[in-house]
Design a protein around this motif. Structure first.
Motif, mmCIF file in Angstrom:
data_model
loop_
_atom_site.group_PDB
_atom_site.id
_atom_site.type_symbol
_atom_site.label_atom_id
_atom_site.label_comp_id
_atom_site.label_asym_id
_atom_site.label_seq_id
_atom_site.Cartn_x
_atom_site.Cartn_y
_atom_site.Cartn_z
ATOM 1 N N SER A 111 0.818 -1.267 0.049
ATOM 2 C CA SER A 111 -0.067 0.015 -0.083
ATOM 3 C C SER A 111 0.666 1.373 -0.138
ATOM 4 O O SER A 111 0.231 2.451 -0.351
ATOM 5 N N ARG A 112 2.112 1.170 0.089
ATOM 6 C CA ARG A 112 3.140 2.249 0.189
ATOM 7 C C ARG A 112 2.723 3.143 1.428
ATOM 8 O O ARG A 112 3.053 4.282 1.378
ATOM 9 N N ARG A 113 2.242 2.487 2.591
ATOM 10 C CA ARG A 113 1.614 3.336 3.845
ATOM 11 C C ARG A 113 2.577 2.775 4.814
ATOM 12 O O ARG A 113 3.374 1.789 4.593
ATOM 13 N N TRP A 165 -2.380 3.497 10.976
ATOM 14 C CA TRP A 165 -1.673 3.832 9.393
ATOM 15 C C TRP A 165 -1.299 5.264 9.312
ATOM 16 O O TRP A 165 -2.222 6.125 9.599
ATOM 17 N N VAL A 166 -0.258 5.787 8.695
ATOM 18 C CA VAL A 166 -0.193 6.772 8.002
ATOM 19 C C VAL A 166 0.679 7.050 6.665
ATOM 20 O O VAL A 166 0.900 6.079 6.456
ATOM 21 N N ASP A 167 0.347 8.181 6.160
ATOM 22 C CA ASP A 167 0.773 8.073 4.805
ATOM 23 C C ASP A 167 2.276 8.545 4.931
ATOM 24 O O ASP A 167 2.594 8.914 6.154
ATOM 25 N N ARG A 168 2.869 8.954 3.926
ATOM 26 C CA ARG A 168 4.290 9.296 4.012
ATOM 27 C C ARG A 168 4.484 10.853 4.583
ATOM 28 O O ARG A 168 5.635 11.180 4.841
ATOM 29 N N ARG A 196 -4.422 7.692 8.707
ATOM 30 C CA ARG A 196 -5.264 7.047 7.624
ATOM 31 C C ARG A 196 -5.977 5.702 8.275
ATOM 32 O O ARG A 196 -6.390 4.763 7.718
#
Length: 383
Positions: free
Chosen positions: A141-143, A169-172, A177
């Motif tokens: 997911s690239r998360r 979860w977090v994005d970059r 998230r």
């Protein structure tokens, strides 16, 4: 953990130790003799103490992971806003796959972890404060998934407020998230139930088809903490990639490897990190700090196959018999009298030209001048 402070192939048949109550766990099937083994020590590299980077103090690195596509490493700090808000760093761990030379570690970026409302987490001792302990990069997911250990008053005190442990979860960019559901038996309280103070989520890993996290030490209902006479019981929780809770397994923590000096001195410890080998096998890092002795750390390979799902059991010290996970010692970091740091993180590096995998083990310096932010690299094979 916030307190300061020759490889063997012996198989450990896992049974519950006397003193945990009625013996409940039946011996699990012996772990296979073959498995992960360390073949070479590739070297050590350290970061300067309290290095400054983009207005932040680098330290307390309690979790690491690598993006296999870009080679970027992620390092999470367990600074509870003593210096700066909750954050993770990105950087490089340079290991030459041809020469096996461990060439260095560097920090290249920093990202603040944000709450669902977009604000940084508050500081230590405040409601909703974060206690970051582990970080994993999801190549699908690239998360990023990170763990907060949560907080509660120490037993017999009315100190810090109750803060629930979490997996977020977090994005970059550090934007929240959502999170994974936490089983009800891992709810923090201000009573003698649930996880103990400083014994929440400490280890986290992605398996090929799931997610696993472990609490550092025993819940109140699962028995007493370890002593020199007996070990203790932790729990590994497993989710699928859609976030559905699948199972929990009992993990037997070693007994305390040495007595404090003086005998009434303090100690703390348990499982500080896990790392998947495959869907069924994980590496686990057991780390203890003992007053007057220092750190004692061992690396195990554990196997979930054959272990009983104890998700529905409120206690591991009563009721029907069950099987815990099996353990096999991979490496004793104190072998030969070596001085060991506060090892808290495990991450897979690149493959070497020989086909071996690189295992990186990192330490949390607790922002203490007497400790080191250290990275150890090993070549490993899976037989």
């Amino acid at each position: 953990m916030k307190n300061r402070r020759t490889m063997t192939r012996a198989l450990l048949a896992v049974v519950m130790m006397a003193g945990l109550g009625t013996v409940q766990a039946q011996p699990a099937a012996a772990a296979p003799a073959d498995g992960i083994r360390i073949t070479h020590f590739l070297g050590e590299r350290d970061l300067p103490h309290r290095a400054q980077f983009q207005g932040t103090v680098v330290g307390g690195l309690s979790g690491i992971d690598r993006d296999p596509l870009t080679g970027t490493w992620y390092f999470i700090s367990d600074d509870r806003a003593r210096y700066n808000p909750a954050r993770y760093y990105t950087g490089k761990i340079d290991i030459n796959p041809l020469t096996r030379r461990f060439e260095g570690v560097s920090i290249t970026g920093v990202t603040t972890l944000l709450r669902p409302d977009g604000t940084p987490y508050p500081g230590y001792g405040q409601p909703e404060a974060a206690d970051p302990e582990a970080i994993r990069f999801d190549p699908w997911s690239r998360r990023i998934l990170w763990s907060s250990e949560g907080d509660r008053p120490r037993e017999g005190t009315t100190g810090n407020p109750v803060v629930q442990m979490s997996l977020r979860w977090v994005d970059r960019g550090g934007h929240d998230r959502g999170g994974l559901p936490i089983p009800g038996n891992l709810t923090m309280t201000n009573t003698t139930s649930g996880p103990r103070h400083n014994a929440g989520f400490e280890g986290l890993t992605f398996t090929p088809h799931g997610i696993a996290a472990i609490v550092e030490g025993p819940r109140f209902e699962d028995g007493d903490i370890m002593t020199t006479e007996r070990g203790a019981l932790s729990r590994i929780t497993v989710w699928d990639r859609n976030g559905r809770t699948r199972a929990q397994y009992a993990y037997p923590i070693d007994r305390l490897p040495a007595a404090p000096v003086p005998e009434t001195g303090r100690y703390d410890g348990g499982v500080s990190e896990i790392l998947a080998v495959d869907d069924d096998r994980l590496l686990s890092l057991e780390r203890f700090w003992i007053e007057g002795v220092g750190y004692r750390v061992k690396l195990y390979e554990i196997d979930l196959r054959g272990a009983t799902n104890v998700l529905g059991r409120d206690s591991l010290t009563g009721g029907a018999p069950y099987r815990a996970v099996t353990k096999r010692l991979v490496h004793d970091f104190n072998a030969g009298g070596a001085t060991v740091q506060n090892l808290e993180s495990l991450g897979w590096g690149p493959r070497l030209a020989s086909g071996e995998r690189v295992l990186v083990v990192g330490s949390d310096d607790n922002f203490d001048e007497s400790e080191i932010t250290q990275f150890l690299a090993f070549a490993v094979r899976d037989h």
